[in-house]
Motif scaffolding. Structure first.
Motif, PDB file in Angstrom:
ATOM      1  N   ILE A 115       0.880  -1.175   0.000  1.00  0.00           N
ATOM      2  CA  ILE A 115       0.000   0.000   0.000  1.00  0.00           C
ATOM      3  C   ILE A 115       0.913   1.220   0.000  1.00  0.00           C
ATOM      4  CG2 ILE A 115      -1.843   1.216   1.192  1.00  0.00           C
ATOM      5  CD1 ILE A 115      -2.519  -1.467   2.566  1.00  0.00           C
ATOM      6  N   SER A 171       1.332   5.448  -1.161  1.00  0.00           N
ATOM      7  CA  SER A 171       0.671   6.697  -1.528  1.00  0.00           C
ATOM      8  C   SER A 171       1.698   7.804  -1.685  1.00  0.00           C
ATOM      9  CB  SER A 171      -0.364   7.091  -0.467  1.00  0.00           C
ATOM     10  OG  SER A 171      -0.985   8.311  -0.812  1.00  0.00           O
ATOM     11  N   LYS A 172       1.722   8.407  -2.858  1.00  0.00           N
ATOM     12  CA  LYS A 172       2.636   9.515  -3.142  1.00  0.00           C
ATOM     13  C   LYS A 172       4.077   9.144  -2.816  1.00  0.00           C
ATOM     14  CE  LYS A 172      -1.042  12.752  -2.009  1.00  0.00           C
ATOM     15  NZ  LYS A 172      -1.527  13.756  -1.060  1.00  0.00           N
ATOM     16  N   ASN A 187       5.082   7.145  -0.574  1.00  0.00           N
ATOM     17  CA  ASN A 187       5.260   6.758   0.824  1.00  0.00           C
ATOM     18  C   ASN A 187       4.772   5.332   1.056  1.00  0.00           C
ATOM     19  OD1 ASN A 187       6.194   9.357   1.607  1.00  0.00           O
ATOM     20  ND2 ASN A 187       4.080  10.085   1.641  1.00  0.00           N
ATOM     21  N   ILE A 196       2.905   2.944   2.981  1.00  0.00           N
ATOM     22  CA  ILE A 196       1.833   3.001   3.970  1.00  0.00           C
ATOM     23  C   ILE A 196       1.708   1.678   4.715  1.00  0.00           C
ATOM     24  CG2 ILE A 196      -0.622   3.423   4.331  1.00  0.00           C
ATOM     25  CD1 ILE A 196       0.912   5.856   3.328  1.00  0.00           C
ATOM     26  N   GLY A 201      -5.414   0.536  -4.351  1.00  0.00           N
ATOM     27  CA  GLY A 201      -5.153   1.902  -4.793  1.00  0.00           C
ATOM     28  C   GLY A 201      -5.989   2.910  -4.027  1.00  0.00           C
ATOM     29  N   GLN A 202      -7.252   2.574  -3.820  1.00  0.00           N
ATOM     30  CA  GLN A 202      -8.118   3.476  -3.075  1.00  0.00           C
ATOM     31  C   GLN A 202      -7.780   3.470  -1.590  1.00  0.00           C
ATOM     32  OE1 GLN A 202     -10.200   5.470  -4.734  1.00  0.00           O
ATOM     33  NE2 GLN A 202     -10.537   6.537  -2.808  1.00  0.00           N
ATOM     34  N   SER A 260      -4.824   3.149  -0.269  1.00  0.00           N
ATOM     35  CA  SER A 260      -3.631   3.965  -0.047  1.00  0.00           C
ATOM     36  C   SER A 260      -3.979   5.445   0.012  1.00  0.00           C
ATOM     37  CB  SER A 260      -2.593   3.700  -1.136  1.00  0.00           C
ATOM     38  OG  SER A 260      -3.049   4.159  -2.395  1.00  0.00           O
ATOM     39  N   ILE A 261      -4.855   5.877  -0.879  1.00  0.00           N
ATOM     40  CA  ILE A 261      -5.266   7.284  -0.887  1.00  0.00           C
ATOM     41  C   ILE A 261      -6.036   7.617   0.388  1.00  0.00           C
ATOM     42  CG2 ILE A 261      -6.730   8.977  -2.047  1.00  0.00           C
ATOM     43  CD1 ILE A 261      -6.111   7.410  -4.667  1.00  0.00           C
ATOM     44  N   SER A 262      -6.960   6.742   0.747  1.00  0.00           N
ATOM     45  CA  SER A 262      -7.811   7.011   1.899  1.00  0.00           C
ATOM     46  C   SER A 262      -7.032   6.975   3.208  1.00  0.00           C
ATOM     47  CB  SER A 262      -8.951   6.005   1.952  1.00  0.00           C
ATOM     48  OG  SER A 262      -9.758   6.157   0.809  1.00  0.00           O
ATOM     49  N   GLU A 314      -3.858   7.585   3.612  1.00  0.00           N
ATOM     50  CA  GLU A 314      -2.971   8.741   3.645  1.00  0.00           C
ATOM     51  C   GLU A 314      -3.740  10.004   4.003  1.00  0.00           C
ATOM     52  OE1 GLU A 314       0.782  10.759   2.970  1.00  0.00           O
ATOM     53  OE2 GLU A 314       0.270   8.661   3.220  1.00  0.00           O
ATOM     54  N   ASN A 315      -4.872  10.216   3.353  1.00  0.00           N
ATOM     55  CA  ASN A 315      -5.613  11.459   3.538  1.00  0.00           C
ATOM     56  C   ASN A 315      -6.460  11.486   4.800  1.00  0.00           C
ATOM     57  OD1 ASN A 315      -4.524  12.331   1.145  1.00  0.00           O
ATOM     58  ND2 ASN A 315      -6.316  11.823  -0.077  1.00  0.00           N
TER      59      ASN A 315
END
Length: 198
Positions: free
Chosen positions: A99, A101-102, A104, A106, A133-134, A136-138, A140-141
């Motif tokens: 996982i 993100s950007k 990083n 995770i 993919g989703q 990792s974004i979630s 992170e944010n």
């Protein structure tokens, strides 16, 4: 997080799944789940890897290389057949997905099935890649979903994947995933959901 792990286990062909997250460049177990909504656990405090039974040789390799590694039959795989966890638990199919993100690191998603070999085939990999993919974004944010906004995509996927097809078609999830045409529709639904969330 509990709902997320449940969704992934129920829709990936896995019997058991573990979400491992990076904290200060070390992996910790954040959540784990088995088939069924009551069999998912989120840890209040991250648990060290040596406190839970895991195929450490497999997980360490995936974490070091950040490769997506599906194993069709761990009992005959030359790299992992002697791992103590694999031997003790008679693991057949297993997969580990990084996982990221950007740029990083995770964490990792580990999934296994002890009954069927070759479960994590290319079609299931396609679904898992979309979900990871989703994730990792979630992660992170939303910082592990403490922010309610970070949960909206998870609720949408829940509505799509929480056995709705099973109820409508009067089929088990296993029957749906083994049916080529219906499975293709499930993949299409996930893609459409993720597009809406962008």
């Amino acid at each position: 997080l509990k709902r997320l792990v449940y969704i992934i286990v129920e829709n990936s062909g896995a019997q058991h799944g573990i979400l491992l997250l990076n904290k200060n460049n070390n992996l910790y177990v954040a959540a784990e789940g088995s088939s069924g909504p009551e069999n998912t656990k989120v840890y209040d405090e991250f648990v060290q890897l040596d406190k839970i039974n895991l195929p450490l040789s497999f997980i360490n390799y995936c974490w070091r290389t950040l490769e997506k590694v599906p194993v069709s039959n761990a009992q005959t795989d030359s790299l992992y057949q002697n791992d103590p966890y694999v031997v003790k638990n008679m693991v057949l199919s297993m997969i580990c997905l990084p996982i990221i993100s950007k740029g990083n690191k995770i964490g990792l998603l580990y999934l296994e099935n002890n009954l069927i070999e070759g479960v994590f085939n290319p079609s299931r990999m396609e679904v898992l890649n979309l979900l990871v993919g989703q994730i990792s974004i979630s992660l992170e944010n939303a910082q592990l979903y403490e922010n309610a906004q970070g949960m909206k995509w998870s609720k949408m996927l829940s509505n799509l994947l929480a056995n709705a097809s099973s109820a409508i078609l009067d089929m088990t999830p296993a029957e749906i995933f083994s049916h080529k045409d219906i499975y293709a529709l499930e993949v299409m639904q996930i893609r459409e959901a993720l597009q809406v969330m962008d």
